[in-house]
Design a protein around this motif. Sequence first.
Motif, PDB file in Angstrom:
ATOM      1  N   ALA A 294       3.147   2.894 -13.217  1.00 30.66           N
ATOM      2  CA  ALA A 294       1.760   3.871 -12.454  1.00 30.66           C
ATOM      3  C   ALA A 294       1.542   2.785 -11.224  1.00 30.66           C
ATOM      4  N   GLU A 295       1.372   1.677 -11.045  1.00 27.58           N
ATOM      5  CA  GLU A 295       1.031   0.352 -10.321  1.00 27.58           C
ATOM      6  C   GLU A 295       1.922   1.059  -8.544  1.00 27.58           C
ATOM      7  N   ARG A 296       1.276   2.153  -7.956  1.00 24.78           N
ATOM      8  CA  ARG A 296       2.226   2.031  -6.968  1.00 24.78           C
ATOM      9  C   ARG A 296       2.481   1.060  -5.870  1.00 24.78           C
ATOM     10  N   HIS A 297       1.880  -0.326  -5.454  1.00 21.92           N
ATOM     11  CA  HIS A 297       1.771  -1.222  -4.485  1.00 21.92           C
ATOM     12  C   HIS A 297       2.732  -2.008  -5.130  1.00 21.92           C
ATOM     13  N   SER A 298       3.320  -2.220  -3.626  1.00 21.52           N
ATOM     14  CA  SER A 298       4.708  -2.889  -3.929  1.00 21.52           C
ATOM     15  C   SER A 298       4.805  -4.374  -4.709  1.00 21.52           C
ATOM     16  N   VAL A 299       5.212  -4.777  -5.832  1.00 24.66           N
ATOM     17  CA  VAL A 299       4.709  -5.661  -6.553  1.00 24.66           C
ATOM     18  C   VAL A 299       5.821  -6.920  -6.034  1.00 24.66           C
ATOM     19  N   ASP A 300       5.466  -7.891  -5.750  1.00 30.70           N
ATOM     20  CA  ASP A 300       6.410  -9.451  -5.540  1.00 30.70           C
ATOM     21  C   ASP A 300       5.867  -9.925  -6.613  1.00 30.70           C
ATOM     22  N   ASP A 301       6.220 -10.125  -8.149  1.00 30.71           N
ATOM     23  CA  ASP A 301       5.696 -10.995  -8.242  1.00 30.71           C
ATOM     24  C   ASP A 301       6.643 -11.223  -9.659  1.00 30.71           C
ATOM     25  N   GLN A 302       6.415 -11.496 -10.835  1.00 28.17           N
ATOM     26  CA  GLN A 302       7.351 -11.714 -12.242  1.00 28.17           C
ATOM     27  C   GLN A 302       6.385 -11.162 -13.214  1.00 28.17           C
ATOM     28  N   ALA A 303       5.550 -10.143 -13.927  1.00 34.58           N
ATOM     29  CA  ALA A 303       5.124  -9.324 -14.963  1.00 34.58           C
ATOM     30  C   ALA A 303       5.178 -10.460 -15.551  1.00 34.58           C
ATOM     31  N   THR A 304       3.592 -10.432 -16.635  1.00 40.29           N
ATOM     32  CA  THR A 304       3.262 -11.390 -18.144  1.00 40.29           C
ATOM     33  C   THR A 304       3.068 -10.245 -18.724  1.00 40.29           C
ATOM     34  N   LEU A 315      -0.996  -9.312  -6.816  1.00 39.10           N
ATOM     35  CA  LEU A 315      -1.294  -8.230  -5.906  1.00 39.10           C
ATOM     36  C   LEU A 315      -2.091  -9.242  -4.587  1.00 39.10           C
ATOM     37  N   PRO A 316      -1.280  -9.176  -3.812  1.00 32.59           N
ATOM     38  CA  PRO A 316      -2.648  -9.735  -2.258  1.00 32.59           C
ATOM     39  C   PRO A 316      -3.559  -9.173  -1.800  1.00 32.59           C
TER      40      PRO A 316
END
Length: 350
Positions: A294-304, A315-316
Amino acid sequence: MTTTATPRNHMTPLRRRLLVLLTAVLLLAGVGTGMVLHAADRADRANKPQAGGPAVSAGRMTLGQKNRLAFINAAPGPHRTAVASVPAADPKAGRTASDLKCARFYAAAGTGICLQANPGVLKQSNRALLLDADLRTRHTYALAGTPSRARVSPSGRFVAWTVFVSGESYASAFFSTRTSVLDTRTMKLTPSLESFSITLDGRSYRAADVNFWGVTFASDDDTFYATLNTANKTYLVRGSLSGREVTTLAENVECPSLSPDGTRVAFKKRVLSRTDLWHEYVLDLRTLKETPLAERHSVDDQATWLDNGTVAYALPADGKVGTSDLWSVPANGSGKPRLLLAGASSPAPL
């Protein structure tokens, strides 16, 4: 005979070159000192608490604590970048901060990994710290580049880290990464996954442009998943540490994170080629079905994975340069994102 006196201000070519070299060295030193002072000034401002920020206090923290969420505290104040923890059931409670500061962090089963980036006048110093349950450093390893990703296997036996050797973003036109894996039982270090054999689309594959990043471990202390990048494409690979091999499973998969039950992988999927726009998905490893979250922002991360039903990611932070917030979202594509921790990154459920 008429002689011509050499002008007193005449300079030999050698002296001229030495003067130019000395001038260049002094200019570089001045620029370097200015950059360090500017960075120090920014750090000094960031280390001052801000009104309305989370309550953070120094205290004893161990990786053996149960039902706690460890993370890097990114909130402005004296404990900025410190490894901290909160009750998993009440993440908005007061934060307990250790004296350990990291750029990237992860922990599992009493083993931790801390990646540090220390700026210098001419060159940044990067290193990995292998930690025990009391956050004491067991071993230190020099890093070949800027810290990017870090993971620990569920048993605590294996640790992986990724650094940027060149470039500082996965959206860069040109970048190079190096991913290392450490066996904490034998202390044997695999400096780069690029030494592993590759099977791509059913065929043996070798190429000079191969990069790996974003390792995530299964519970059997052998299987792992990671991102393989080659020929301008990214792939999810399943690997074997004992077999020193990887096999591609799916395309356009970056920074995988294996669910606690080992059945699914959360990952970021590039929306447009050569951009820094990613959407977060979950992949069923049995069917290879993808579910957008459901997250609509761009995610530049390795999720946990916080548990089998929820993933967290950074997110920033709005209006705060260089600061991130932690968000969580259901792993089945339902619901909506929820702010987990303001001013935080690198979550690790204990």
